[in-house]
Motif scaffolding. Structure first.
Motif, PDB file in Angstrom:
ATOM      1  N   ARG A 403       4.026  12.524  -4.060  1.00 54.60           N
ATOM      2  CA  ARG A 403       3.599  11.310  -4.706  1.00 54.60           C
ATOM      3  C   ARG A 403       3.315  10.070  -3.579  1.00 54.60           C
ATOM      4  NH1 ARG A 403       6.137   9.639  -9.992  1.00 54.60           N
ATOM      5  NH2 ARG A 403       3.761   9.039 -10.284  1.00 54.60           N
ATOM      6  N   ASN A 404       2.257   9.608  -3.767  1.00 53.09           N
ATOM      7  CA  ASN A 404       2.064   8.471  -2.711  1.00 53.09           C
ATOM      8  C   ASN A 404       1.443   7.277  -3.659  1.00 53.09           C
ATOM      9  OD1 ASN A 404      -0.536   6.848  -1.204  1.00 53.09           O
ATOM     10  ND2 ASN A 404       0.928   7.431   0.221  1.00 53.09           N
ATOM     11  N   ALA A 405       1.926   6.006  -2.935  1.00 55.79           N
ATOM     12  CA  ALA A 405       1.601   4.660  -3.559  1.00 55.79           C
ATOM     13  C   ALA A 405       1.212   3.643  -2.595  1.00 55.79           C
ATOM     14  CB  ALA A 405       2.643   4.239  -4.802  1.00 55.79           C
ATOM     15  N   THR A 406       0.257   2.799  -2.814  1.00 55.71           N
ATOM     16  CA  THR A 406       0.120   1.555  -2.312  1.00 55.71           C
ATOM     17  C   THR A 406       0.039   0.446  -3.140  1.00 55.71           C
ATOM     18  OG1 THR A 406      -1.218   2.933  -0.425  1.00 55.71           O
ATOM     19  CG2 THR A 406      -1.374   0.553  -0.665  1.00 55.71           C
ATOM     20  N   SER A 407       0.592  -0.686  -2.783  1.00 56.12           N
ATOM     21  CA  SER A 407       0.791  -1.583  -3.842  1.00 56.12           C
ATOM     22  C   SER A 407       0.809  -3.014  -3.078  1.00 56.12           C
ATOM     23  CB  SER A 407       2.168  -1.403  -4.678  1.00 56.12           C
ATOM     24  OG  SER A 407       2.226  -2.764  -5.268  1.00 56.12           O
ATOM     25  N   ARG A 408       0.045  -4.060  -3.602  1.00 53.64           N
ATOM     26  CA  ARG A 408      -0.334  -5.042  -2.661  1.00 53.64           C
ATOM     27  C   ARG A 408      -0.507  -6.263  -3.942  1.00 53.64           C
ATOM     28  NH1 ARG A 408       0.564  -2.157   0.746  1.00 53.64           N
ATOM     29  NH2 ARG A 408      -0.486  -1.829   2.637  1.00 53.64           N
ATOM     30  N   ASN A 409       0.123  -7.337  -3.588  1.00 54.44           N
ATOM     31  CA  ASN A 409      -0.141  -8.584  -4.380  1.00 54.44           C
ATOM     32  C   ASN A 409       0.036 -10.022  -3.780  1.00 54.44           C
ATOM     33  OD1 ASN A 409       2.737  -9.873  -4.199  1.00 54.44           O
ATOM     34  ND2 ASN A 409       3.221  -7.719  -5.010  1.00 54.44           N
ATOM     35  N   ASN A 410      -0.280 -11.200  -4.366  1.00 56.26           N
ATOM     36  CA  ASN A 410      -0.257 -12.294  -3.671  1.00 56.26           C
ATOM     37  C   ASN A 410       0.687 -13.312  -4.235  1.00 56.26           C
ATOM     38  OD1 ASN A 410      -1.026 -13.002  -6.219  1.00 56.26           O
ATOM     39  ND2 ASN A 410      -3.170 -14.425  -5.549  1.00 56.26           N
ATOM     40  N   TYR A 411       1.772 -12.694  -4.559  1.00 57.47           N
ATOM     41  CA  TYR A 411       2.803 -13.605  -5.261  1.00 57.47           C
ATOM     42  C   TYR A 411       4.176 -13.253  -4.712  1.00 57.47           C
ATOM     43  CZ  TYR A 411       3.868  -9.753  -8.648  1.00 57.47           C
ATOM     44  OH  TYR A 411       3.917  -8.650  -9.077  1.00 57.47           O
ATOM     45  N   SER A 412       4.279 -11.954  -4.075  1.00 60.08           N
ATOM     46  CA  SER A 412       5.780 -11.612  -3.608  1.00 60.08           C
ATOM     47  C   SER A 412       5.752 -10.636  -2.642  1.00 60.08           C
ATOM     48  CB  SER A 412       6.542 -10.996  -4.769  1.00 60.08           C
ATOM     49  OG  SER A 412       7.894 -10.541  -4.390  1.00 60.08           O
ATOM     50  N   ARG A 413       5.779 -11.200  -1.279  1.00 59.30           N
ATOM     51  CA  ARG A 413       5.714 -10.091  -0.303  1.00 59.30           C
ATOM     52  C   ARG A 413       6.535  -8.976  -0.179  1.00 59.30           C
ATOM     53  NH1 ARG A 413       4.811 -14.026   5.128  1.00 59.30           N
ATOM     54  NH2 ARG A 413       2.712 -14.884   4.471  1.00 59.30           N
ATOM     55  N   GLY A 414       7.605  -9.173  -0.731  1.00 61.09           N
ATOM     56  CA  GLY A 414       8.715  -8.068  -1.022  1.00 61.09           C
ATOM     57  C   GLY A 414       8.242  -6.960  -1.673  1.00 61.09           C
ATOM     58  N   THR A 415       7.297  -6.834  -2.480  1.00 58.25           N
ATOM     59  CA  THR A 415       6.685  -5.510  -3.082  1.00 58.25           C
ATOM     60  C   THR A 415       5.289  -5.352  -2.457  1.00 58.25           C
ATOM     61  OG1 THR A 415       5.795  -7.398  -4.783  1.00 58.25           O
ATOM     62  CG2 THR A 415       7.809  -6.143  -5.279  1.00 58.25           C
ATOM     63  N   ASN A 416       4.929  -5.775  -1.548  1.00 60.77           N
ATOM     64  CA  ASN A 416       3.503  -5.350  -0.629  1.00 60.77           C
ATOM     65  C   ASN A 416       4.173  -3.849   0.186  1.00 60.77           C
ATOM     66  OD1 ASN A 416       1.912  -6.972  -1.735  1.00 60.77           O
ATOM     67  ND2 ASN A 416       2.065  -8.458  -0.128  1.00 60.77           N
ATOM     68  N   ILE A 417       3.918  -2.735  -0.279  1.00 53.80           N
ATOM     69  CA  ILE A 417       4.392  -1.572  -0.095  1.00 53.80           C
ATOM     70  C   ILE A 417       3.543  -0.557   0.160  1.00 53.80           C
ATOM     71  CG2 ILE A 417       6.798  -2.150  -0.941  1.00 53.80           C
ATOM     72  CD1 ILE A 417       6.441  -0.146  -3.262  1.00 53.80           C
ATOM     73  N   ASP A 418       3.848   0.770   0.952  1.00 51.57           N
ATOM     74  CA  ASP A 418       3.467   1.898   1.049  1.00 51.57           C
ATOM     75  C   ASP A 418       4.560   2.814   0.862  1.00 51.57           C
ATOM     76  OD1 ASP A 418       0.824   0.693   1.769  1.00 51.57           O
ATOM     77  OD2 ASP A 418       1.065   1.122   3.947  1.00 51.57           O
TER      78      ASP A 418
END
Length: 431
Positions: A403-418
């Protein structure tokens, strides 16, 4: 055959329950008993792409899940007992890589526990097509679904009554007062997911002096199959003092031709506060999936409205949302999100057991927080799953999933993850 202490404990507990039942009534209880030991090997790697804190989480662990489900004693009312023995063993962790985000193993600071275990017992009674269970529960319905996406499943302590006396109608009533997290062997009080004293994208806050805890969650629901292609559900749930919710679900499958169909999944929920929070949310979700000869193409839409985001239980509970996926749920206040999904079952080309899934979800229209408050929040996530179950030979029924996931947002750097997860599982039937 069962060597581990947790396995012996479950076996002895089940045997004790059996001996407590009068001999004349034991035949069906024993004959219908089922037992299996699942071996689940789990590797978890999460790479934080921004931020000044921990840059990486990496763990590897082995899980043992022993499930024993007895039959019922003879008579108008049959009695039985189920047992669940869980054991998690650390294979690799630490060195700055441990963190609660992986939720494979419990720990303190930078150190993961070497192992942890749990024993759950559930008493049950059956009369006609109605079953009552009391004890350790693993719920899965519109109102509450305990997560099983890590090494060991999340559990609850409570009760559940399911009745199927009327053809096509299922009545489901339940209660819980404690939660057992998937990386814990301790029971904890229940909580409201996303509640915070400060600013957050959910905008869920507690009233002054109120605690985010409750020992009373209850639900009641009904599912009716109108015909073989149409099913509808309604559930009412309440977490005492924190929120109450009415949820509706309608699923329709339209057969088009041989190997071709169109599935529509509609979901709506209205959530309100229950005295100690500001919960006010309307959630609408729709997923339409077209299937043809092993291929499935899906389009989804989800919209939040009201003063807050979606309300549901905290503590490793999966919300019933069409855009709840591997990392995010896209359920912030006023958020709108869209999903595109593709699945393929390789059995269509002569490779049974091999499946592939990929999806992309993007969300926007919610408020950012902190210094960026008042500007539009945006986020997106991409998932890919590849799984194979061996069909023959010495490895038959062994399942391997990446299982692979890439997640990005502009409100919380702690949840920008691979993120990558590799799960290898095999179940040994014991009875």
């Amino acid at each position: 055959m069962l060597k581990t202490p947790i396995a012996r404990g479950v076996a002895l507990a089940t045997l004790g329950a059996t001996l407590a039942i009068p001999t004349m009534a034991q035949a069906a209880f024993i004959e219908d008993t089922k037992a299996g030991l699942e071996l689940r090997n789990f590797y978890f790697n999460r790479d934080y792409r921004e931020g000044s804190g921990q840059s990486k989480q990496e763990e590897w662990a082995q899980g043992f899940l022993l499930r024993v489900e007895s039959g019922y004693t003879e008579g108008t009312v049959g009695f039985g007992v189920d047992a669940l023995g869980l054991l998690g063993v650390k294979l690799d962790s630490g060195g700055g890589r441990y963190g609660d985000g992986s939720q494979l193993l419990p720990g303190d600071g930078d150190t993961a526990a070497d192992d942890f275990s749990e024993l759950g017992l559930t008493a049950k009674a059956k009369m006609s097509e109605t079953v009552l269970k009391v004890g350790t529960m693993q719920f899965k319905n519109v109102a509450v679904a305990n997560s099983d996406s890590r090494l060991l499943p999340a559990l609850m302590q409570g009760a559940n009554l399911v009745s199927k006396e009327i053809d096509g109608l299922t009545l489901d009533v339940g209660y819980a007062n404690r939660n057992n997290l998937r990386a814990s062997s301790d029971n904890q009080v229940l909580s409201l997911n996303g509640a915070s004293a400060g600013a957050n994208t959910r905008n869920i806050r507690l009233t002054s002096g109120a605690a985010n805890e409750s020992d009373d969650f209850r639900f009641a629901g009904a599912t009716y199959q109108f015909n073989k292609n149409l099913t509808g559900s309604y559930y009412y749930s309440q977490l005492e003092d924190l929120y109450k919710q009415n949820a509706f679900n309608l699923i329709h499958v339209l057969p088009i031709s041989e190997g071709q169909s169109l599935k529509t999944d509609l979901r709506y929920a209205r959530s309100k506060d229950d005295g100690s929070s500001n919960v006010d949310n309307k959630s609408f979700g729709a997923m339409v999936t077209y299937s043809l000869s092993g291929h499935s193409f899906g389009l989804g839409y989800q919209k939040m409205s009201g003063d807050t985001g979606f309300a549901y239980l905290g503590g490793n509970v999966d919300p019933y949302l069409v855009n709840f996926i591997q990392v995010n749920d896209f359920a912030n206040a006023d958020e709108k999100s869209w999903q595109a999904r593709y699945d393929y079952n390789f059995a269509a080309v002569g490779i049974p057991g091999l499946t592939f899934m990929t999806r992309y979800v993007t969300g926007d229209n919610f408020d950012r927080i902190g210094a960026d408050a008042g500007t539009e929040g945006k986020e997106w996530e991409r998932n890919t799953d590849i799984a194979y179950t061996f069909q023959t030979g010495a490895l038959k029924n062994l399942n391997v999933k990446w299982r692979n996931a890439t997640s990005r947002n502009n409100y919380s750097r702690g949840t920008n993850i691979d993120e990558n997860r590799l799960i290898v599982s095999y179940t040994i039937p014991l009875m």
